[in-house]
Design a protein around this motif. Structure first.
Motif, PDB file in Angstrom:
ATOM      1  N   VAL A 169       0.850  -1.189   0.000  1.00 21.44           N
ATOM      2  CA  VAL A 169       0.000   0.000   0.000  1.00 21.44           C
ATOM      3  C   VAL A 169       0.890   1.245   0.000  1.00 21.44           C
ATOM      4  N   GLY A 170       0.573   2.178  -0.856  1.00 20.49           N
ATOM      5  CA  GLY A 170       1.326   3.422  -0.924  1.00 20.49           C
ATOM      6  C   GLY A 170       2.561   3.365  -1.800  1.00 20.49           C
ATOM      7  N   VAL A 171       2.857   2.206  -2.386  1.00 15.94           N
ATOM      8  CA  VAL A 171       4.017   2.064  -3.268  1.00 15.94           C
ATOM      9  C   VAL A 171       3.536   1.424  -4.569  1.00 15.94           C
ATOM     10  N   PRO A 172       2.908   2.223  -5.431  1.00 15.83           N
ATOM     11  CA  PRO A 172       2.351   1.651  -6.663  1.00 15.83           C
ATOM     12  C   PRO A 172       3.441   1.195  -7.631  1.00 15.83           C
ATOM     13  N   PRO A 173       3.100   0.258  -8.502  1.00 14.32           N
ATOM     14  CA  PRO A 173       4.063  -0.188  -9.509  1.00 14.32           C
ATOM     15  C   PRO A 173       4.319   0.904 -10.546  1.00 14.32           C
ATOM     16  N   ARG A 174       5.382   0.699 -11.315  1.00 13.95           N
ATOM     17  CA  ARG A 174       5.747   1.630 -12.385  1.00 13.95           C
ATOM     18  C   ARG A 174       5.918   0.858 -13.680  1.00 13.95           C
ATOM     19  N   ILE A 175       5.679   1.547 -14.783  1.00 10.52           N
ATOM     20  CA  ILE A 175       6.005   0.998 -16.093  1.00 10.52           C
ATOM     21  C   ILE A 175       6.927   2.001 -16.771  1.00 10.52           C
ATOM     22  N   THR A 176       8.084   1.500 -17.200  1.00 11.01           N
ATOM     23  CA  THR A 176       9.074   2.342 -17.862  1.00 11.01           C
ATOM     24  C   THR A 176       9.474   1.672 -19.170  1.00 11.01           C
ATOM     25  N   ALA A 177      10.124   2.419 -20.029  1.00  7.37           N
ATOM     26  CA  ALA A 177      10.621   1.839 -21.286  1.00  7.37           C
ATOM     27  C   ALA A 177      11.804   2.646 -21.777  1.00  7.37           C
ATOM     28  N   GLY A 178      12.683   1.957 -22.496  1.00  7.25           N
ATOM     29  CA  GLY A 178      13.833   2.615 -23.079  1.00  7.25           C
ATOM     30  C   GLY A 178      14.408   1.796 -24.209  1.00  7.25           C
ATOM     31  N   ALA A 179      15.058   2.470 -25.144  1.00  5.79           N
ATOM     32  CA  ALA A 179      15.687   1.805 -26.278  1.00  5.79           C
ATOM     33  C   ALA A 179      17.068   1.296 -25.874  1.00  5.79           C
ATOM     34  N   VAL A 180      17.369   0.060 -26.304  1.00  7.03           N
ATOM     35  CA  VAL A 180      18.663  -0.567 -26.058  1.00  7.03           C
ATOM     36  C   VAL A 180      19.089  -1.215 -27.366  1.00  7.03           C
ATOM     37  N   LEU A 181      20.068  -0.575 -28.048  1.00  4.10           N
ATOM     38  CA  LEU A 181      20.509  -1.019 -29.367  1.00  4.10           C
ATOM     39  C   LEU A 181      19.311  -1.097 -30.310  1.00  4.10           C
ATOM     40  N   ASP A 182      18.999  -2.284 -30.854  1.00  2.82           N
ATOM     41  CA  ASP A 182      17.896  -2.395 -31.816  1.00  2.82           C
ATOM     42  C   ASP A 182      16.607  -2.900 -31.162  1.00  2.82           C
ATOM     43  N   ARG A 183      16.535  -2.796 -29.833  1.00  2.00           N
ATOM     44  CA  ARG A 183      15.373  -3.287 -29.094  1.00  2.00           C
ATOM     45  C   ARG A 183      14.816  -2.183 -28.209  1.00  2.00           C
ATOM     46  N   VAL A 184      13.614  -2.415 -27.719  1.00  2.00           N
ATOM     47  CA  VAL A 184      13.021  -1.561 -26.696  1.00  2.00           C
ATOM     48  C   VAL A 184      12.661  -2.471 -25.532  1.00  2.00           C
ATOM     49  N   ASP A 185      13.122  -2.090 -24.342  1.00  2.00           N
ATOM     50  CA  ASP A 185      12.799  -2.835 -23.132  1.00  2.00           C
ATOM     51  C   ASP A 185      11.707  -2.090 -22.374  1.00  2.00           C
ATOM     52  N   ILE A 186      10.631  -2.805 -22.082  1.00  2.00           N
ATOM     53  CA  ILE A 186       9.528  -2.275 -21.288  1.00  2.00           C
ATOM     54  C   ILE A 186       9.617  -2.970 -19.939  1.00  2.00           C
ATOM     55  N   ARG A 187       9.621  -2.179 -18.869  1.00  2.00           N
ATOM     56  CA  ARG A 187       9.780  -2.735 -17.529  1.00  2.00           C
ATOM     57  C   ARG A 187       8.539  -2.449 -16.686  1.00  2.00           C
ATOM     58  N   VAL A 188       7.984  -3.509 -16.109  1.00  2.00           N
ATOM     59  CA  VAL A 188       6.898  -3.385 -15.138  1.00  2.00           C
ATOM     60  C   VAL A 188       7.532  -3.682 -13.784  1.00  2.00           C
ATOM     61  N   ILE A 189       7.588  -2.656 -12.941  1.00  2.00           N
ATOM     62  CA  ILE A 189       8.387  -2.678 -11.716  1.00  2.00           C
ATOM     63  C   ILE A 189       7.479  -2.623 -10.496  1.00  2.00           C
ATOM     64  N   ASP A 190       7.679  -3.580  -9.573  1.00  2.00           N
ATOM     65  CA  ASP A 190       6.950  -3.507  -8.307  1.00  2.00           C
ATOM     66  C   ASP A 190       7.935  -3.585  -7.154  1.00  2.00           C
ATOM     67  N   GLN A 191       7.477  -3.208  -5.988  1.00  2.00           N
ATOM     68  CA  GLN A 191       8.288  -3.262  -4.771  1.00  2.00           C
ATOM     69  C   GLN A 191       7.751  -4.330  -3.821  1.00  2.00           C
ATOM     70  N   GLY A 192       7.118  -5.357  -4.389  1.00  2.00           N
ATOM     71  CA  GLY A 192       6.550  -6.444  -3.586  1.00  2.00           C
ATOM     72  C   GLY A 192       7.627  -7.357  -3.040  1.00  2.00           C
ATOM     73  N   ARG A 193       7.244  -8.603  -2.809  1.00  2.00           N
ATOM     74  CA  ARG A 193       8.152  -9.561  -2.168  1.00  2.00           C
ATOM     75  C   ARG A 193       9.192 -10.128  -3.125  1.00  2.00           C
ATOM     76  N   GLY A 194       9.048  -9.893  -4.420  1.00  2.00           N
ATOM     77  CA  GLY A 194      10.021 -10.382  -5.390  1.00  2.00           C
ATOM     78  C   GLY A 194       9.804 -11.844  -5.742  1.00  2.00           C
TER      79      GLY A 194
END
Length: 152
Positions: free
Chosen positions: A64-89
């Motif tokens: 609670v109070g730590v929502p997930p994030r979605i980020t993205a960035g280009a890496v060489l000829d690819r794009v990496d999309i990251r869905v990030i949480d701070q849960g238990r892993g």
């Protein structure tokens, strides 16, 4: 069998649609996807569904109070999309297992049968991408969707 239609796909638009599809539970998801990213080679509907599933999982496990994030960035000829949480892993030893059907590692309650990540991985692979898991610094899991940039 899935009908796949690869086309140039804007990651920002698909990320916004995926978050929007979550309804009220998506309102706190932080989106950090530059509109200047190159398009990826994808089926927009399959990518949106895959990202929505990853985000839904991330919302469910986030404190609670730590929502997930979605980020993205280009890496060489690819794009990496990251869905990030701070849960238990996810323990490194379990990272292959979570993509197998009918797995619900560490789930407490819930109504699913453990198909979500298996289907999500199938969607990502059907569009020529890769889905992997990284640790989130400070705790949690980061689901990484890696897709080829669109080449006309």
């Amino acid at each position: 069998v899935i009908a796949v239609s690869l086309a140039p796909t804007g990651v920002e638009e698909v990320a916004l649609a995926a978050v929007g599809s979550l309804g009220p539970m998506g309102r706190d998801v932080a989106i950090d996807v530059p509109e200047t990213l190159p398009d990826v080679s994808a089926d927009a509907a399959l990518l949106e569904r895959a990202l929505a599933n990853l985000l839904s999982n991330a919302v469910r496990v986030s404190p609670v109070g730590v929502p997930p994030r979605i980020t993205a960035g280009a890496v060489l000829d690819r794009v990496d999309i990251r869905v990030i949480d701070q849960g238990r892993g996810i323990d490194p030893a379990d990272r292959d297992v979570v993509f197998q059907p009918f797995q619900r590692l560490g789930d407490r309650g819930g109504s699913g049968v453990g198909l979500g990540l298996a289907i999500t991985k199938g969607f990502i692979e059907a569009i020529g991408g890769e889905l992997t898991i990284d640790d989130t610094p400070g705790g949690g899991a980061t689901m990484v969707v890696s897709l080829r940039q669109w080449q006309p």
